[in-house]
Design a protein around this motif. Structure first.
Motif, PDB file in Angstrom:
ATOM      1  N   ALA A  39     -81.577  54.659 -58.765  1.00 38.65           N
ATOM      2  CA  ALA A  39     -80.624  53.448 -58.539  1.00 38.65           C
ATOM      3  C   ALA A  39     -81.063  52.050 -58.482  1.00 38.65           C
ATOM      4  N   GLY A  40     -80.453  51.053 -59.012  1.00 38.22           N
ATOM      5  CA  GLY A  40     -80.662  49.951 -58.781  1.00 38.22           C
ATOM      6  C   GLY A  40     -79.693  49.192 -57.683  1.00 38.22           C
ATOM      7  N   VAL A  41     -80.041  48.547 -56.743  1.00 42.36           N
ATOM      8  CA  VAL A  41     -79.540  47.894 -55.364  1.00 42.36           C
ATOM      9  C   VAL A  41     -79.715  46.357 -55.436  1.00 42.36           C
ATOM     10  N   LYS A  42     -78.509  45.719 -55.107  1.00 38.50           N
ATOM     11  CA  LYS A  42     -78.681  44.367 -54.362  1.00 38.50           C
ATOM     12  C   LYS A  42     -78.063  44.283 -53.315  1.00 38.50           C
ATOM     13  N   SER A  43     -78.586  43.238 -52.605  1.00 36.74           N
ATOM     14  CA  SER A  43     -78.247  42.829 -51.091  1.00 36.74           C
ATOM     15  C   SER A  43     -78.336  41.892 -50.359  1.00 36.74           C
ATOM     16  N   VAL A  44     -77.600  41.271 -49.434  1.00 33.95           N
ATOM     17  CA  VAL A  44     -77.813  40.039 -48.812  1.00 33.95           C
ATOM     18  C   VAL A  44     -78.781  40.093 -47.950  1.00 33.95           C
ATOM     19  N   GLU A  45     -79.171  41.313 -46.939  1.00 30.95           N
ATOM     20  CA  GLU A  45     -80.246  41.127 -46.242  1.00 30.95           C
ATOM     21  C   GLU A  45     -81.179  42.181 -46.749  1.00 30.95           C
ATOM     22  N   SER A  46     -82.526  42.030 -46.248  1.00 26.30           N
ATOM     23  CA  SER A  46     -83.599  42.715 -46.690  1.00 26.30           C
ATOM     24  C   SER A  46     -83.381  44.412 -46.245  1.00 26.30           C
ATOM     25  N   LEU A  47     -83.702  45.139 -47.147  1.00 30.27           N
ATOM     26  CA  LEU A  47     -83.668  46.388 -46.833  1.00 30.27           C
ATOM     27  C   LEU A  47     -84.779  47.303 -46.534  1.00 30.27           C
ATOM     28  N   GLY A  48     -86.058  46.587 -46.663  1.00 35.03           N
ATOM     29  CA  GLY A  48     -87.094  46.996 -46.461  1.00 35.03           C
ATOM     30  C   GLY A  48     -88.276  46.511 -47.662  1.00 35.03           C
ATOM     31  N   ALA A  49     -89.355  47.304 -47.443  1.00 29.35           N
ATOM     32  CA  ALA A  49     -90.686  46.880 -48.455  1.00 29.35           C
ATOM     33  C   ALA A  49     -91.019  48.033 -48.991  1.00 29.35           C
ATOM     34  N   LEU A  50     -91.898  47.854 -50.001  1.00 28.30           N
ATOM     35  CA  LEU A  50     -92.214  48.970 -50.881  1.00 28.30           C
ATOM     36  C   LEU A  50     -92.406  50.196 -50.321  1.00 28.30           C
ATOM     37  N   GLY A  51     -92.251  51.319 -50.596  1.00 24.38           N
ATOM     38  CA  GLY A  51     -92.510  52.618 -49.927  1.00 24.38           C
ATOM     39  C   GLY A  51     -91.679  53.175 -48.811  1.00 24.38           C
TER      40      GLY A  51
ATOM     41  N   THR B  67     -87.274  42.807 -55.511  1.00 28.31           N
ATOM     42  CA  THR B  67     -87.330  41.329 -56.080  1.00 28.31           C
ATOM     43  C   THR B  67     -86.401  40.465 -55.478  1.00 28.31           C
ATOM     44  N   LEU B  68     -87.024  39.267 -55.193  1.00 26.36           N
ATOM     45  CA  LEU B  68     -86.372  38.273 -54.497  1.00 26.36           C
ATOM     46  C   LEU B  68     -85.481  37.335 -55.472  1.00 26.36           C
ATOM     47  N   LEU B  69     -84.184  37.464 -55.794  1.00 28.68           N
ATOM     48  CA  LEU B  69     -83.168  36.914 -56.701  1.00 28.68           C
ATOM     49  C   LEU B  69     -83.050  35.443 -56.410  1.00 28.68           C
ATOM     50  N   ASP B  70     -82.813  34.886 -57.824  1.00 28.29           N
ATOM     51  CA  ASP B  70     -82.576  33.387 -58.183  1.00 28.29           C
ATOM     52  C   ASP B  70     -81.242  32.782 -57.079  1.00 28.29           C
ATOM     53  N   PRO B  71     -81.329  31.609 -56.482  1.00 26.89           N
ATOM     54  CA  PRO B  71     -80.515  31.217 -56.026  1.00 26.89           C
ATOM     55  C   PRO B  71     -78.961  31.252 -56.592  1.00 26.89           C
TER      56      PRO B  71
ATOM     57  N   LYS C 291     -79.666  38.197 -52.007  1.00 27.30           N
ATOM     58  CA  LYS C 291     -80.983  37.690 -52.157  1.00 27.30           C
ATOM     59  C   LYS C 291     -82.110  38.501 -52.592  1.00 27.30           C
ATOM     60  N   TYR C 292     -81.810  39.945 -52.775  1.00 23.24           N
ATOM     61  CA  TYR C 292     -82.486  40.920 -53.044  1.00 23.24           C
ATOM     62  C   TYR C 292     -82.131  41.740 -53.913  1.00 23.24           C
ATOM     63  N   THR C 293     -83.067  42.331 -54.952  1.00 21.63           N
ATOM     64  CA  THR C 293     -82.768  43.468 -55.717  1.00 21.63           C
ATOM     65  C   THR C 293     -83.712  44.420 -55.539  1.00 21.63           C
TER      66      THR C 293
END
Length: 238
Positions: A158-170, A198-202, A208-210
């Motif tokens: 799945a693809g997910v977008k969020s305001v806060e960071s959900l973690g790093a690769l792995g 990926t860091l999203l554009d403003p 902020k993140y996908t």
């Protein structure tokens, strides 16, 4: 008769193609899971295929809920869902016989018409599903749970977008969201690993993140619900 519907990415000028294809050609194996959805007054049960006689009926295990067998009544109608190879399929049936000897099992009416839809692992469908994300690990991203939105979904990820960071690769995370299959809503929980970030554009604010996620250890029951949900999303295009 089996109606085979092509997936949206493979659609020709005819979106639903009818062809003669016996149930036994679908590729189900003994022990494969089937998902029964009550037509009359709800109820969802997971059973396994024990055997079938072409043109006569299917023999499936008695459903078990919370460690106890559920005795279903004769003549009760169901929508039966399962998957085989790269297809998810559904057909209407009813219980012709309930037997307790030599072991508990149900005898179902053989499908007269079966709808099959090809669902490829790579086929991601656009959605907008609010979800809650948790993790068993301290990834240094603050408190859990966190809110996110699932933007696309497939059988494998799945693809997910969020305001806060959900973690790093792995990193491994857990998603919880609501899906509706055949008008029945179900809270779905999936473990997944972050494969890309990926860091999203403003211009995408407040997000902020996908993330690109790959599912981990889906149960047979979860696979059937997920493929049923994807099937209904595809069917909306027909």
């Amino acid at each position: 008769m089996v109606k085979v519907a092509e997936s949206p990415e493979n659609k020709s000028s005819s979106t639903v193609q009818e062809m003669q294809l016996p149930f036994e050609k679908m590729g189900l194996r003994i022990g494969d899971p089937l998902h029964l959805e009550g037509v009359d007054h709800g109820g969802r049960y997971h059973v396994k295929l024990i055997g079938y006689a072409p043109g006569q009926g299917l023999i499936v295990s008695m459903p078990v809920v919370d460690g106890k067998q559920v005795l279903l009544k004769k003549d009760r109608p169901f929508t039966v869902r399962s998957m085989a190879r790269t297809s998810v399929f559904a057909f209407n049936s009813f219980i012709k016989h309930v037997a307790m000897q030599p072991f508990p099992h149900l005898f179902l009416e053989y499908p007269k018409e079966l709808i099959a839809v090809e669902v490829r692992n790579a086929s991601r469908l656009k959605v907008e599903l609010p979800s809650m994300v948790t993790s068993d690990f301290d990834a240094g991203t603050g408190e859990w749970p966190k809110e996110a939105v699932i933007t696309d979904i497939s059988k494998s990820g799945a693809g997910v977008k969020s305001v806060e960071s959900l973690g790093a690769l792995g990193d491994e995370i857990k998603l919880q969201f609501l899906v509706s299959v055949s008008g029945i809503s179900k809270t779905f929980k999936i473990s997944a690993v972050i494969r890309n970030k990926t860091l999203l554009d403003p211009g995408e604010l407040p997000y902020k993140y996908t993330y690109g996620l790959q599912y981990l250890g889906l149960s047979d029951a979860a696979k059937i619900v997920l493929t049923g949900y994807i099937y209904e999303l595809q069917a909306q295009d027909y």
